[in-house]
Scaffold this motif. Structure first.
Motif, mmCIF file in Angstrom:
data_model
loop_
_atom_site.group_PDB
_atom_site.id
_atom_site.type_symbol
_atom_site.label_atom_id
_atom_site.label_comp_id
_atom_site.label_asym_id
_atom_site.label_seq_id
_atom_site.Cartn_x
_atom_site.Cartn_y
_atom_site.Cartn_z
ATOM 1 N N SER A 1 37.158 41.928 38.755
ATOM 2 C CA SER A 1 35.960 42.899 39.309
ATOM 3 C C SER A 1 36.438 44.109 40.078
ATOM 4 N N TYR A 2 37.645 43.970 40.609
ATOM 5 C CA TYR A 2 38.373 45.189 40.935
ATOM 6 C C TYR A 2 38.584 46.274 40.202
ATOM 7 N N ALA A 3 39.290 45.635 39.112
ATOM 8 C CA ALA A 3 39.842 46.735 38.297
ATOM 9 C C ALA A 3 39.611 46.153 36.613
ATOM 10 N N PRO A 4 38.212 46.155 36.207
ATOM 11 C CA PRO A 4 37.990 45.529 34.819
ATOM 12 C C PRO A 4 38.657 45.961 33.842
ATOM 13 N N GLY A 5 39.552 45.012 33.070
ATOM 14 C CA GLY A 5 40.428 45.382 31.896
ATOM 15 C C GLY A 5 41.804 45.078 32.724
ATOM 16 N N THR A 6 41.826 44.670 33.760
ATOM 17 C CA THR A 6 43.432 44.520 34.199
ATOM 18 C C THR A 6 44.144 43.364 33.481
ATOM 19 N N LYS A 7 45.338 43.558 33.711
ATOM 20 C CA LYS A 7 46.290 42.433 32.917
ATOM 21 C C LYS A 7 46.564 41.323 33.859
ATOM 22 N N MET A 8 46.295 41.418 35.050
ATOM 23 C CA MET A 8 46.460 40.208 35.874
ATOM 24 C C MET A 8 45.422 39.244 35.916
ATOM 25 N N ALA A 9 45.743 38.282 34.930
ATOM 26 C CA ALA A 9 44.950 37.057 34.656
ATOM 27 C C ALA A 9 45.122 36.062 35.608
ATOM 28 N N PHE A 10 44.278 36.296 36.619
ATOM 29 C CA PHE A 10 44.078 35.578 37.950
ATOM 30 C C PHE A 10 42.668 35.439 38.520
ATOM 31 N N ALA A 11 42.277 34.311 38.517
ATOM 32 C CA ALA A 11 40.803 34.234 38.998
ATOM 33 C C ALA A 11 40.330 34.866 40.501
ATOM 34 N N GLY A 12 41.403 34.819 41.241
ATOM 35 C CA GLY A 12 41.337 35.358 42.512
ATOM 36 C C GLY A 12 41.024 34.102 43.590
ATOM 37 N N ILE A 13 40.954 34.506 44.661
ATOM 38 C CA ILE A 13 41.017 33.578 46.055
ATOM 39 C C ILE A 13 39.618 33.915 46.551
ATOM 40 N N ALA A 14 38.618 32.998 46.605
ATOM 41 C CA ALA A 14 37.528 33.069 47.066
ATOM 42 C C ALA A 14 37.511 33.024 48.794
ATOM 43 N N ASP A 15 38.272 32.139 49.203
ATOM 44 C CA ASP A 15 38.148 32.041 50.645
ATOM 45 C C ASP A 15 38.845 33.147 51.403
#
Ligand code: HEC
Length: 175
Positions: free
Chosen positions: A137-151
């Motif tokens: 969401s931060y950088a749509p199209g990024t190569k960082m294939a990581f879902a993120g940390i919701a907490d």
């Protein structure tokens, strides 16, 4: 089977289908809350179920109580792609030693995506918090294939860890 019994059975079946049909129609028109209240036996319970989750604390507050040691543990999720030691090699992602306060997408020799390159600016605490929450969401199209940390607190812990390995890190934001 006699004709009469057959007719009676057919009639009963028809009546059953009619009742079931009415049920379905009523169901589809009844608002979800009313249905839930009816099934759990109280409107109060429905109200609690619909109550929103507690809002996240602001980042400066989360950072003030963050634990870099816990963050190091959380950062194991990142190790498949990142190294954290000074001068560590590039993996799928760039080395993260000194990342707090570093210009975004600036490590020489790493082929960043255009998506991240065009964001611009430095990795401040706030920017890191948004990035780690959901990179795509931060950088749509990024190569960082990581879902993120919701907490939010878990993110603050990771950021505290990144700060502990960043000699150029700016002071923590004021609460
Ligand atoms: C599946 C691999 C992968 C995982 C897991 C991963 N990353 Fe990344 N990360 C990348 C890639 C690839 C990039 C480069 C992104 C781009 O160019 O769009 C990156 C970029 C970054 C950057 C920007 C670095 C810079 O020099 O601008 C930070 C900060 C970062 N990751 C932190 C993390 C953290 C913290 C975690 C764990 C919570 C994590 N990453 C997990 C692959 C990963």
């Amino acid at each position: 089977m006699s004709m009469i019994i057959q007719k009676l059975l057919a009639g009963a079946l028809f009546a059953l289908m009619l009742i079931k049909g009415m049920d379905l129609i009523i169901d589809s028109f009844m608002p979800v809350e009313v249905e839930r209240a009816a099934s759990t036996g109280g409107a109060a319970e429905a109200a609690t179920a619909a109550a929103p989750a507690a809002p996240e604390k602001p980042l400066p507050v989360r950072l003030a109580s963050a634990d870099a040691k816990k963050g190091e543990d959380v950062a194991k999720k990142c190790q498949s792609c990142h190294t954290f030691n000074q001068g560590g090699p590039t993996r799928v992602g760039p080395n993260l030693f000194g990342v707090v306060g570093r210009a975004k997408a600036s490590l020489a020799g790493f082929a960043y995506s255009d998506a991240l390159k065009k964001v611009g600016g430095d990795w401040t605490y706030d920017e890191l918090d948004k990035w780690i929450a959901k990179p795509t969401s931060y950088a749509p199209g990024t190569k960082m294939a990581f879902a993120g940390i919701a907490d939010g607190q878990e993110r603050a812990d990771v950021i505290a860890y990144l700060r502990s390995i960043s000699p150029q890190a700016p002071p923590l934001p004021q609460q």
